[in-house]
Design a protein around this motif. Sequence first.
Motif, PDB file in Angstrom:
ATOM      1  N   TYR A 225      -7.326   8.812  11.722  1.00  0.00           N
ATOM      2  CA  TYR A 225      -6.497   7.968  10.870  1.00  0.00           C
ATOM      3  C   TYR A 225      -6.779   8.406   9.437  1.00  0.00           C
ATOM      4  O   TYR A 225      -7.895   8.271   8.933  1.00  0.00           O
TER       5      TYR A 225
ATOM      6  N   ARG B  17      -6.066   7.999   5.509  1.00  0.00           N
ATOM      7  CA  ARG B  17      -5.560   7.078   4.483  1.00  0.00           C
ATOM      8  C   ARG B  17      -5.191   7.882   3.237  1.00  0.00           C
ATOM      9  O   ARG B  17      -5.914   8.789   2.831  1.00  0.00           O
TER      10      ARG B  17
ATOM     11  N   GLU C  80      -5.058   8.180  -0.580  1.00  0.00           N
ATOM     12  CA  GLU C  80      -5.661   7.608  -1.782  1.00  0.00           C
ATOM     13  C   GLU C  80      -5.332   8.526  -2.957  1.00  0.00           C
ATOM     14  O   GLU C  80      -5.991   9.562  -3.167  1.00  0.00           O
TER      15      GLU C  80
ATOM     16  N   MET D  72       0.384   3.124   4.031  1.00  0.00           N
ATOM     17  CA  MET D  72      -1.075   3.185   3.902  1.00  0.00           C
ATOM     18  C   MET D  72      -1.651   4.533   4.323  1.00  0.00           C
ATOM     19  O   MET D  72      -2.577   5.038   3.719  1.00  0.00           O
ATOM     20  N   GLY D  73      -1.127   5.102   5.401  1.00  0.00           N
ATOM     21  CA  GLY D  73      -1.693   6.347   5.895  1.00  0.00           C
ATOM     22  C   GLY D  73      -0.948   6.791   7.139  1.00  0.00           C
ATOM     23  O   GLY D  73       0.204   6.417   7.370  1.00  0.00           O
TER      24      GLY D  73
ATOM     25  N   GLU E 200      -6.189  -2.499   8.019  1.00  0.00           N
ATOM     26  CA  GLU E 200      -6.246  -1.956   6.668  1.00  0.00           C
ATOM     27  C   GLU E 200      -5.974  -3.046   5.633  1.00  0.00           C
ATOM     28  O   GLU E 200      -6.652  -3.132   4.609  1.00  0.00           O
TER      29      GLU E 200
END
Length: 692
Positions: free
Chosen positions: A51, A53, A55, A131-132, A163
Amino acid sequence: MRSICMEYQAIENHFLKLSECFLSFSSEPIKNINRLVALCGELMGATCALYNRLEGDLLCSVGKWNAPSDYSLIDRAEGHICYDVIRYATEDIVFIRHLQNTPYANSDLNVKKYGLQTYIGHAVKFNGKDMGALCVVYQKDFVPTTEEERLMGIIAFAIGVEEERNRTLEVLKKGSEEKSLLLNNMNELVVYQDGTNKIIWANKATADAFNTTSELLEGKICYKAFHNIDEPCKNCPVVRSQETGNIEEKEMFSPDGRVWIIKGMPVRDKANKMRGILEVARDVTEKKKYEKNLNQLNKGLLKSNKKLKRLVIKDPHTGLYNHRYFKEIIETEFYRTKRYNQMLSMIFIDIDYFRSVNDAYGYKFGDLILKQFADRLKKSVRMHDYAVRFGDEEFIIILPGSSKSGALELGQRISNSIKMFVFGRGKNTVRLRVSMAIVSYPEDGMSRSSEFIEIADKILNKAKEFGGDRICTVSDMKDGSFAHDKITTTKHLKQKLAKLTKKSNQSSVESIFAFAKTIELKDHYTGNHVERTVYYANEIAKRLRLPAEDIKLIEQASMLHDLGKIGISEKILLKKGPLTRKEFNKIKNHPKIGVDIIRPIQFFHGLLPLILHHHERWDGKGYPFGLKGSEIPIGARIIAIADVYEALISDRPYRKALPKKEALRIIKENSGKQFDPKIADVLIEVLKKGRD
């Protein structure tokens, strides 16, 4: 049927494991995310699961399973497959095969480094926020099932929930730490008042909160200065503290809607005489908002758990009971029926030629048909009956208390309802036929519940051998409806099989030519055009060294590629001027019409994709589905270019034939756009050889 049962057992076990994972969640979201990623990788048999993410401009692997020891957990996002999945986030999975032959082999360093062949990803988002991406990768070619796609979607949604919970908890933790620091440094809103609520002094934080200065606040009445009202706030803890002489605290709402925790503390001198009140106020609006969001997320998680429990006994796609629940209920109902000397009947239903629907229109369209079919069954059964999805296109209706005659009556109603209903949506529609087996207790004399399936299986197999579209019982087998010639020796059996095979193949080939001639009767151009298209398609296929079976399919599909024009008005087919948009849209329906005509014929199933997609384009601008590149079956790509070239050099109702040189120039110009460039080169070789 046994293999289908095993497949459905595996699917149910997947959902059970997912439910167990949800029920074992801890209070730490990151741990839960890692559990979900690991479960996804295990259930889908992946080489690795992650997973990632997003950023800023970095991809951070927050959750990982079976990742190599030298794998970089943080990397620049640009060029990674997961970055594109996040940027172009949809509700569907992203499925990429043959990764070494894609641009990602150069842009995503992990593809070459770890020899990856297949990527399956799903965007992770919550309440519309990206989010990802959840992904599984393989060092081999792998194609997920529809149920695995749904499983990945559920896990991606659960990660999104965790999340959001993680972000909420971090904000609350950070807020709590900051407020503690402010309190220790007297940076909360602190105001010292006398007994008449006149402000003696206020700290900088208070002044900043009201866009003023501490000096301007001094000497003013607090409720006038802060709220512009003429009397103290109702239930104000500062006023209450003056009255009681004790510390008072209360949650208050200011006129602008903010939420405050206000504390009033008496200030006494050495003689214990009250000299004033110290007011300390904290703005907790954001904290309350996040606490509310956290509660809603937790409620959503509980709701998801309840839904997963329902999935244990319900087929997630159709809403009917699943195979697992069937095994439980059949034992219970059979025991109750025998104990109380009652009747029990079952209708076993198999959709005829359903695989051809998937072959022609794809599995998503097939899923829509199954859902609509299940809805028809739900509307047909009684409240206390059980409608079960037993396999892919196999269904069972359990009828407690019904005799065989009652089951036959219901079966006939269902069959009539299915025949009258048009399945599909919009332009894509099909009609279905079903085969049914009726099995009843005590009339059919079974002693075990498992005999229902055994008997029904034999009846359905016989019904299928004789073309399907019928309702059969045990008595149909006994009275000779399915009787065959007696086969007494192995030699006799081989001779009969050879004779039947030869007769079947001969009839099927004759049928192809008959269909092709049917088109010629309606449109003389199409009839002549077909023969020449078959020649070019055959030559291209041979040059590409395709297997003999594939060449035969291409030859047969070339004969029938314009069969659907039977359903197009002759006024349009023979029109000498340009077609209107409405007329062209009707012409574009002919591949689907052709597929619908031959779909019920089992022998023709291999031709369906070639006929349906022979007007797709290499650049994805064709019809009916806009397939692109290698998504188009190679046979359809071959027929497409042979069809166009032959059309260019032929007289049409609206223009004269083009010179072969001009036709060749058009083919070259559209190589890589309309046509597969490799196949275009092969056609050019065939034409040059023909001139030589």
